[in-house]
Design a protein around this motif. Sequence first.
Motif, PDB file in Angstrom:
ATOM      1  N   ALA A  20       7.401  73.880  11.121  1.00 46.69           N
ATOM      2  CA  ALA A  20       8.585  73.400  11.840  1.00 46.69           C
ATOM      3  C   ALA A  20       8.669  74.045  13.225  1.00 46.69           C
ATOM      4  N   MET A  21       8.332  75.324  13.300  1.00 43.66           N
ATOM      5  CA  MET A  21       8.409  76.013  14.595  1.00 43.66           C
ATOM      6  C   MET A  21       7.327  75.517  15.541  1.00 43.66           C
ATOM      7  N   GLN A  23       6.097  72.587  15.625  1.00 46.90           N
ATOM      8  CA  GLN A  23       6.587  71.304  16.133  1.00 46.90           C
ATOM      9  C   GLN A  23       7.571  71.520  17.288  1.00 46.90           C
ATOM     10  N   ALA A  24       8.498  72.452  17.103  1.00 48.08           N
ATOM     11  CA  ALA A  24       9.493  72.706  18.152  1.00 48.08           C
ATOM     12  C   ALA A  24       8.834  73.296  19.401  1.00 48.08           C
ATOM     13  N   TYR A  25       7.875  74.197  19.228  1.00 50.69           N
ATOM     14  CA  TYR A  25       7.174  74.766  20.391  1.00 50.69           C
ATOM     15  C   TYR A  25       6.487  73.662  21.183  1.00 50.69           C
TER      16      TYR A  25
END
Lengths: 451, 451
Positions: A20-21, A23-25
């Motif tokens: 998930a992180m 993806q956000a990065y």
Amino acid sequence: MPESDGDGNSLLLTDYYQLAMVQAYVEHGLTDVASFELFVRKLPPGRNFLMAAGLEQAVEFLESARFGADEIAWLRGEGRFSEAAVEALANFKFSGDVDALPEGTVFFAHEPILRVTAPLPQAQLVESRLINLIHLQTVIASKAARLVLAARHRPLIDFGLRRAHGAEAALLAARASYLAGFAGTATALAAMRFGIPAVGTMAHSFIQAHASEREAFANFARSRPRQLVLLLDTHDTEAAARTVVALAGELAGEGLRIDGVRLDSGDLAALSRKVRGILDEGGLAGTRIIASGGLDEPEIADLLDGGAPIDSFGVGTSLGTSSDAPALDCAYKLVEYAGLPRRKRSAGKATWPGRKQVFRRYGPEGRIEADRLSTLDSDEEGRPLLVPVMRGGRRVAPLPDLPAIRAHAAAELASLPEALSHRTSGPPLLVEIAPVLERLAREADRRVDTA
Amino acid sequence: MPESDGDGNSLLLTDYYQLAMVQAYVEHGLTDVASFELFVRKLPPGRNFLMAAGLEQAVEFLESARFGADEIAWLRGEGRFSEAAVEALANFKFSGDVDALPEGTVFFAHEPILRVTAPLPQAQLVESRLINLIHLQTVIASKAARLVLAARHRPLIDFGLRRAHGAEAALLAARASYLAGFAGTATALAAMRFGIPAVGTMAHSFIQAHASEREAFANFARSRPRQLVLLLDTHDTEAAARTVVALAGELAGEGLRIDGVRLDSGDLAALSRKVRGILDEGGLAGTRIIASGGLDEPEIADLLDGGAPIDSFGVGTSLGTSSDAPALDCAYKLVEYAGLPRRKRSAGKATWPGRKQVFRRYGPEGRIEADRLSTLDSDEEGRPLLVPVMRGGRRVAPLPDLPAIRAHAAAELASLPEALSHRTSGPPLLVEIAPVLERLAREADRRVDTA
């Protein structure tokens, strides 16, 4: 491949939040260079030093970590990842730098074991498995090193397979204990893969399957194992020792020598004396006594303090699970991003910001006097402990092989301060924090407070 | 394949002495049918019941266990095995019977978890890996069951990957904890392989990489993880909770809902109350609080006893390594060979001879009243716990799937006597020994004494 198998190079061997992180990065352009450092916050009770291990497997993982096609399909099926993120994951290839303590190096709290410097999504994604690999072998090597000190110069054998936590744990425990000074392993696959001396004796079931102990001993001897070690405690240890003596002449006539006997239960101090006496009287002064059965540091040290005539120890559960301290309070923390030092201030979990080096100073007899934690570029006195391992995703040089690591570990143990090398040992070394780190911490906090 | 990989179906994943014993069995014609039983001698402190797990992986191992060609070559190269023995090993195929406790069954000391009945060399050779597989998942399921009881009806999530002992340990800990009642796992590969719900939040590094916590929260929310859980304790937990409230309206405008917040350090009792207050006042009464950070049974029970408004717990190290009891005193012992019951009499390690069954009697409300250990063919009162699993090397029927095992485990936990189901619990159930076993033991001893 069976579902239980490790598949240790799968990038899906990660915590779900890493995905998930990442993806956000990717979506928000946080793809600048980050440095993460892996360290231990606090040593557990029963440990006053630790020994770094697992770097070889960590580097193999970074070199080969990939998502399988079925894993990418599964990620798509989850329905929560953007196509851009899935593409980024599918194309993952580690291109970063690694600096680390050589395996076998003694270290203390707050000292980086390993630093990863790479684009943030990469450095983040590999976190879980990197910790998993380095933590396991560091736990076991640290435990093994203490057992080696407790046993002084007696050979120790890894008997840990059955109670190690799975196949990989057993294989890597054999490796980690050997590099820390164990003499061999009972785990056949570890002996083959890592070139560790294989050691085996016999089990109670072998004796129980026979009509008599004497027949069992004779049959085992006649199938000529390279080392002939007979197990004495299935029924009555002293009677079994007398059987060994009675049988020895007959076997000698066939060119068979009884190398050793094993005691696996009962009062090992008393039994080893009685058995030694029976063997010596029977002309078997050269037959060694091997002890096993739930042994840990205190039992081994007590037996030797009491002068028990035991030549070698098999250690299973206490080594293979590091049962008195099965986990270390370790963390892999962001220390720099986009050129700026970072840290977290969580209660009891505050970290030192910036990329760091450990400088070790030595006193008389080459013993460790003090360690100082400072910034990478500082010109502190002492030997810098972290060395370059990977640059741009490739090894800068071949890593030391297992015999070389084992020699380094032995030298490291010899360099321990007197207070740490003895089993009734004092508290661990307190690592000095260079003033420059305190300044960096204040600056990092100020940036957050005014953000 | 990397050297660290489990390769869990290799028959070389065995103790070296098994190979030496197989050679002796083959050479001396000890190839009659043997029965071995796997059981726990004594429960460790902190456990008053255990939960059986790992049977599915044990059966997969027995179905597929083989030596690889490179492994056979290595055995030949060792120079200590006869060609007849190497041939026997190369042709290994498990053709025996297995009876076992269904996964999720509660059990106590001396009760067989699993029995293997097969030609002696076969039953001997599989010992080490069978114990390794059953022990690991039984350790973790037993720990997970206690955590489930401590947390009452709050969902628990497995956060254990990074400190589990290797890849296989992490994957199987996710499976074992889920079957024992955990709600999900953070280990992505375990979610994929076993169909366990995947759960993820966010890490401190994500926040540290941003210039401000608010920006980090907003970026994470806008990349739309299916569950949006924000981590509050990177700098100042209460300030972060206020940031969440301030941001919630803006995010709601974009159709984004904050599902939960996570607290990972500090005084969780006090912080959860303060955060609950801030969220409620800010109109976020539906946002759940998830706690993590070194939690074990006592901390979870204390938090809930004290009324801390925590909705869910993430449990890592204490679950993934079963840190308070990382190993069980288990053994796989020969109980019958060539039709005759066998046992060993080693001090403190004596075993009950013969092939055995456990008969469980129930009292009011379906709670366990007593277990009695007896011979296989006895007509004791009560439910027999071991069931047929394999005959002639094949499964007698498909094993239950994970949801069915999980339902069985929940029923088993509900059947625990009151004294065992509470966290301040009494000693474990004492298993009754049927008189017929005492008679068999005397007979077995007499045979050995007169041999």
